[in-house]
Design a protein around this motif. Structure first.
Motif, PDB file in Angstrom:
ATOM      1  N   UNK A  27     -14.748   4.354 -11.234  1.00  0.00           N
ATOM      2  CA  UNK A  27     -14.493   5.750 -10.847  1.00  0.00           C
ATOM      3  C   UNK A  27     -13.008   6.019 -10.750  1.00  0.00           C
ATOM      4  N   UNK A  28     -12.585   7.237 -11.165  1.00  0.00           N
ATOM      5  CA  UNK A  28     -11.169   7.554 -11.177  1.00  0.00           C
ATOM      6  C   UNK A  28     -10.573   7.595  -9.780  1.00  0.00           C
ATOM      7  N   UNK A 227      -0.675   4.456 -24.138  1.00  0.00           N
ATOM      8  CA  UNK A 227      -1.367   3.279 -23.603  1.00  0.00           C
ATOM      9  C   UNK A 227      -2.880   3.433 -23.699  1.00  0.00           C
ATOM     10  N   UNK A 228      -3.372   4.637 -23.421  1.00  0.00           N
ATOM     11  CA  UNK A 228      -4.820   4.843 -23.482  1.00  0.00           C
ATOM     12  C   UNK A 228      -5.295   4.882 -24.931  1.00  0.00           C
ATOM     13  N   UNK A 245      -7.257   7.571 -18.689  1.00  0.00           N
ATOM     14  CA  UNK A 245      -6.027   8.343 -18.508  1.00  0.00           C
ATOM     15  C   UNK A 245      -5.681   8.448 -17.022  1.00  0.00           C
ATOM     16  N   UNK A 246      -6.682   8.744 -16.196  1.00  0.00           N
ATOM     17  CA  UNK A 246      -6.439   8.835 -14.750  1.00  0.00           C
ATOM     18  C   UNK A 246      -5.966   7.501 -14.188  1.00  0.00           C
ATOM     19  N   UNK A 247      -6.565   6.414 -14.646  1.00  0.00           N
ATOM     20  CA  UNK A 247      -6.139   5.092 -14.186  1.00  0.00           C
ATOM     21  C   UNK A 247      -4.702   4.802 -14.603  1.00  0.00           C
ATOM     22  N   UNK A 248      -4.338   5.225 -15.815  1.00  0.00           N
ATOM     23  CA  UNK A 248      -2.972   4.996 -16.290  1.00  0.00           C
ATOM     24  C   UNK A 248      -1.973   5.795 -15.465  1.00  0.00           C
ATOM     25  N   UNK A 255       0.174  12.102 -10.260  1.00  0.00           N
ATOM     26  CA  UNK A 255      -1.160  12.649 -10.539  1.00  0.00           C
ATOM     27  C   UNK A 255      -1.215  13.299 -11.910  1.00  0.00           C
ATOM     28  N   UNK A 256      -2.271  13.010 -12.635  1.00  0.00           N
ATOM     29  CA  UNK A 256      -2.424  13.589 -13.963  1.00  0.00           C
ATOM     30  C   UNK A 256      -3.814  13.340 -14.495  1.00  0.00           C
TER      31      UNK A 256
END
Length: 435
Positions: A27-28, A227-228, A245-248, A255-256
């Motif tokens: 989960x993000x 990276x993603x 993307x959220x994990x990166x 936040x992004x």
């Protein structure tokens, strides 16, 4: 407030089929540990130390610029309730509510705040915070109202004490109707008018400190996307791509997020709620950005995993040329609409016209503390460009039922032309290659 694309991401996650059993999936809200992340994402490190916050001195300069514009436009005071403009001028982040809260800047004299009485302690805590963010905090008076009182009458009273009994009161454009209507009827001798000439006049041209934050936000987004992309695999869902993307972004410390649309769904400029699976050779369109000290990035990339078809490559090349043409048309003094026209001509001349048929939106929008803000690069907007203005450049071609291609980078107007914050994407098969 969530952005349109953030809402789309949340809705997609809720509607998506059960996640595939991927090593990278979590989960993000609880990002994967380094050991579970794909290597390109695990290699990202925090960049928070690179972000230099806006100083009190710069906010003081913003207030003085606003006073100058108030005088030029013959407006006697500016009323800002909640939202981005409040943060821009004061550093206060105040959630939107049905209860009236406002920071008011008279053309002469000290600013003042109108607040619910039970919020006064919170207001003063922020006024006294270190480091200080609120300009002229020591001279700012706080007027409070109880739940059974009329806050708009209090605004009129405070303006009278500031020497303003007649004239024009500028209301910030995103003020909710109940507030602007209340201000408009606060006094029969005061007239409510648009405050946009003041807020846009201040926010439209970015300072070196603002541009530094925007450059960082764009560089971070570019690195996260790359990276993603390097971590993506056929069989992954679009939801899983967005969660990576959220994990990166968690790795880099800002936040992004990003929406991800595949194949025929990429022909919908703001995407679909339908769960989607990434396949080799299909178009993948990702879009959104991050926030660095309140400043936004907004970037789109279109690519395929594996080999692209000739038609996909042809459409990509047209969009690439249109993006370059828009940037090349930009110089101080050129009207905003000319930038849209330059990109639209390339697309129409290549057979994807007429007009909005395949390129169904404007070529760009202003960007800064809001993802979309004044001015807009669209037909009919005669606003001249000025050095320091920042925009997106995002032409697209959308073929219903097949695929869409959009390329988006943010850029700044310089004295000699337009300068992108990030490299243009060179191809569908190698979207992050650098010249």
């Amino acid at each position: 407030m969530p952005s349109r694309r953030s809402f789309l991401l949340a809705a997609t996650a809720a509607a998506a089929a059960p996640s595939l059993s991927l090593q990278a999936q979590r989960p993000s809200t609880a990002p994967p540990s380094d050991l579970k992340l794909p290597a390109p994402i695990a290699a990202l490190t925090s960049r928070r130390s690179e972000a230099v916050p806006i100083t009190l001195e710069e906010r003081e300069q913003r207030v003085e610029r606003a006073r100058q514009l108030l005088a030029e436009h013959k407006i006697d005071a500016l009323v800002i309730t909640t939202g981005t403009s409040l943060n821009y001028f004061t550093g206060l982040r105040w959630g939107q509510s049905e209860r009236f809260f406002a920071w008011v800047l008279p053309v002469k004299g000290s600013p003042f705040i109108v607040s619910p009485v039970f919020e006064e302690g919170r207001v003063r805590e922020r006024m006294e915070a270190k480091p200080a963010t609120l300009p002229q905090a020591s001279n700012t008076k706080v007027y409070t109202w109880n739940e059974d009182e009329n806050p708009y009458a209090l605004v009129a009273k405070a303006l009278k004490e500031a020497g303003i009994t007649t004239g024009k009161i500028g209301v910030e454009e995103r003020t909710q109707f109940a507030f602007s209507d209340g201000i408009a009827h606060a006094s029969p001798t005061l007239t409510a008018v648009s405050g946009t000439p003041i807020t846009f006049g201040c926010r439209g041209v970015k300072t070196p400190a603002e541009l530094a934050l925007m450059r960082l936000a764009n560089d971070v987004t570019f690195n996260v996307y790359e990276a993603v992309y390097k971590s993506a695999q056929p069989g992954m869902t679009n939801r899983q791509f967005s969660e990576l993307v959220s994990a990166a972004y968690n790795r880099v410390g800002f936040p992004g997020d990003a929406s991800c649309q595949v194949a025929e769904y990429s022909a919908l400029p703001h995407g679909s709620l339908q769960p989607q699976v990434i396949r080799e050779g299909q178009i993948i369109l990702i879009d959104d950005g991050c926030t660095v000290e309140g400043y936004q990035s907004d970037m789109s990339r279109t690519f395929v995993l594996g080999k692209a078809t000739d038609k996909q490559k042809k459409v990509f090349e047209i969009v690439h040329k249109a993006q370059a043409a828009a940037l090349a048309a930009a110089h101080p003094g050129v009207q905003c609409q000319a930038i849209d026209a330059a990109a639209r001509k390339v697309i129409s001349d290549a057979g994807f016209g007429p007009d909005y048929k395949y390129f169904s939106h404007r070529v760009g929008h202003g960007i800064g503390m809001d993802g979309h803000e004044w001015p807009y690069l669209v037909r009919g907007n005669t606003t001249p460009l000025a050095a320091g203005m920042t925009f997106s450049d995002e032409p697209g071609i959308y073929i219903t039922g097949e695929f869409g291609v959009r390329l988006e980078d943010d850029w700044v107007v310089t004295p000699s032309g337009g300068e992108m914050f990030t490299p243009q994407s060179p191809s569908l098969e190698d979207p992050f290659a650098k010249a």
